[in-house]
Design an enzyme around this catalytic site. Structure first.
Site, PDB file in Angstrom:
ATOM      1  N   GLU A   1       1.015  -1.164  -0.020  1.00 16.64           N
ATOM      2  CA  GLU A   1      -0.042  -0.183   0.238  1.00 16.64           C
ATOM      3  C   GLU A   1       0.869   1.374   0.233  1.00 16.64           C
ATOM      4  O   GLU A   1       2.243   1.113   0.196  1.00 16.64           O
ATOM      5  CB  GLU A   1      -1.269  -0.122   0.782  1.00 16.64           C
ATOM      6  CG  GLU A   1      -0.477  -0.404   2.397  1.00 16.64           C
ATOM      7  CD  GLU A   1       0.442   0.247   3.394  1.00 16.64           C
ATOM      8  OE1 GLU A   1       1.369   1.437   3.365  1.00 16.64           O
ATOM      9  OE2 GLU A   1       1.515  -0.227   3.620  1.00 16.64           O
TER      10      GLU A   1
ATOM     11  N   GLU B   1       4.399  -0.629   2.184  1.00 16.17           N
ATOM     12  CA  GLU B   1       4.404  -1.090   0.431  1.00 16.17           C
ATOM     13  C   GLU B   1       3.929  -2.178   0.270  1.00 16.17           C
ATOM     14  O   GLU B   1       4.255  -2.995  -0.987  1.00 16.17           O
ATOM     15  CB  GLU B   1       6.083  -0.738   0.108  1.00 16.17           C
ATOM     16  CG  GLU B   1       6.332   1.474   0.158  1.00 16.17           C
ATOM     17  CD  GLU B   1       7.810   1.505  -0.558  1.00 16.17           C
ATOM     18  OE1 GLU B   1       7.881   2.746  -0.486  1.00 16.17           O
ATOM     19  OE2 GLU B   1       8.216   0.791  -0.333  1.00 16.17           O
TER      20      GLU B   1
END
Length: 357
Positions: free
Chosen positions: A179, A322
Site C-alpha cells: 500500500e 509498500e
C-alpha cells in the site's frame, strides 16, 4: 450488503471455503519421512503445511508472484497526523511505476512483479503500467465526518476483488499485499480500534516517524473520529466507510478475491493487517489463506496479528509498508515449498530413520 455491489461481494465470499485438510494431512506425513529429525525445520514446516492447505497439494510451487500496491489518499492528513505532506502519495506512485521504490527493489530480488493500483489518489495519475480503479479523489477527513460513503467502501472492496481475479486469470499463484497513502496508519489504527475495541493509545503508533507531541495529537484525532462517527463493530463495511481508507478497502477485497481462488496472500504490515481484519470480519474462512510475513515496527500490528490468530515469520523492525516485509517473506515461502518438492525421503536416500523404542 443489499446493493448490487454488495451482492457481487457476497457471491465471492460464498466461494471461500476452509483449507484442504486432506492436503494438510499429506503435507504432515511427507514432512515426517524427509531426511531430518521430526519438526527440526521449525516454523518452515508450519508454513509448508499451511501452504499445502491453501493450494491443495503437499508440494506447491509459486511461479508468478504479484505484489499489489493499493494507493490512496486520506482526508485526515489535514489534521497534521503525518511527518510527510499528502502530495508524497502521488509522487511515490510514479516512483513505484518507474521501479524505484523499496518494494520494487526487493520484489526484483524475490522474482515478483509489482502492480500499482490507484484506488483513491487525490490527483490524476497516468502511466501505461497503472491499474486505474479510482473510487474517489482521496477519503474525507474522518475527524470531521465519515471517510467515505457505504457505497464507496463497497465499490473499493469490489475493485480489490476484481484486481485479484484479473491477476489470477493472468497466472498469479501468490499475492503480496502492499500500500501507499500518507495518513494511512491513522486510518488503520482507527479500524483496529473500531473492530476490536482497542483504545487509540494502544493502536496508534509513530507511522512515518512522528515525535511524541504529534503522536499524542494523532491519538486524539483517532479518538475524535471514533466518537464522531460511532462505527458499528459488528459491521465491517460501516467501519471501513466511517474511519477506514480506500486502499484498506481495496486490500480487503484483494484478500477475499485471493481466498475465493484458493491463492495464498502474504500480508505485509499494519495497513495490510487492518485490511485483513476487515476481510476476516466479512468472511471468517478467508483467514486460512493469509500468511503473516512480519511484525511491523508500528505498535498496533502485534495486536492485529493476535486478533487474526496469525504468527509472523519475520521480525526485522520494518515500518516502510509498500509490501516490503511481504516480499522478503517470499524467500521463506520458496524455501518451504522447495523442501517439500526437493528434499529426499529416508527411503529414497537410503538413510536410516529414527529408531522407535
Amino acid at each position: 450488503m443489499h446493493s448490487a455491489i454488495g451482492q457481487a461481494i457476497g457471491q465471492v465470499i460464498n466461494r471461500i471455503t476452509p483449507a484442504d485438510q486432506e492436503a494438510v494431512r499429506r503435507a504432515e506425513q511427507r514432512l515426517d519421512i524427509l531426511t531430518k529429525p521430526p519438526g527440526s525445520l521449525g516454523r518452515l514446516e508450519e508454513l509448508a503445511v499451511r501452504l499445502a492447505g491453501i493450494s491443495g497439494t503437499e508440494q506447491p510451487a509459486y511461479g508468478k508472484r504479484t505484489v499489489v500496491v493499493m494507493a490512496a489518499d486520506h482526508g485526515v492528513c489535514s489534521e497534521g497526523v503525518s511527518a510527510f505532506p499528502q502530495e508524497v502519495t502521488v509522487q511515490m506512485a510514479y516512483n513505484f511505476l518507474s521501479g524505484g521504490a523499496g518494494v520494487n527493489v526487493l520484489a526484483r530480488q524475490a522474482g515478483a512483479e509489482v502492480k500499482l493500483v490507484d484506488i483513491g489518489i487525490a490527483a490524476d495519475v497516468s502511466h501505461p503500467e497503472l491499474i486505474a480503479r479510482k473510487v474517489r479523489y482521496g477519503s474525507g477527513n474522518m475527524a470531521q465526518g465519515p471517510a467515505m460513503s457505504r457505497e464507496e467502501a463497497l465499490q473499493a472492496v469490489l475493485a480489490g476483488i476484481g484486481v485479484a481475479q484479473e491477476a489470477v486469470q493472468s497466472g498469479t499463484e501468490i499475492f503480496i499485499t502492499g500500500e501507499m497513502g500518507i495518513g494511512n496508519t491513522t486510518a488503520s489504527a482507527a479500524v483496529l480500534c473500531a473492530l476490536e475495541g482497542i483504545p487509540a493509545e494502544t493502536a496508534a503508533g509513530r507511522g512515518t516517524g512522528i515525535d511524541d507531541e504529534r503522536l499524542r495529537h494523532k491519538i486524539a484525532v483517532v479518538e475524535r473520529a471514533l466518537e464522531l462517527n460511532a462505527p458499528d463493530p459488528e459491521d465491517a463495511i460501516d467501519v471501513l466507510s466511517k474511519v477506514g481508507g480506500l486502499e484498506i478497502a481495496g486490500l480487503a477485497g484483494l484478500i477475499l478475491g485471493a481466498a475465493a481462488a484458493r491463492v495464498p496472500v502474504v500480508l505485509d504490515g499494519f495497513i495490510s493487517g487492518a485490511a485483513a481484519l476487515v476481510a476476516k470480519a466479512l468472511a471468517p474462512e478467508s483467514i486460512h489463506y493469509m500468511v503473516a510475513s512480519h511484525i511491523s515496527g508500528e505498535q498496533g500490528h502485534k495486536l492485529m496479528l493476535e486478533r487474526l490468530g496469525l504468527t509472523a515469520l519475520l521480525d526485522l523492525g520494518l515500518r516502510l509498508g509498500e509490501g516490503t516485509g511481504g516480499v522478503l517473506c517470499l524467500h521463506l515461502v520458496e524455501a518451504a515449498s522447495r523442501i517439500m518438492r526437493e528434499m529426499a525421503t529416508f527411503e529414497s536416500a537410503g538413510v536410516s530413520g529414527a529408531e522407535s523404542r
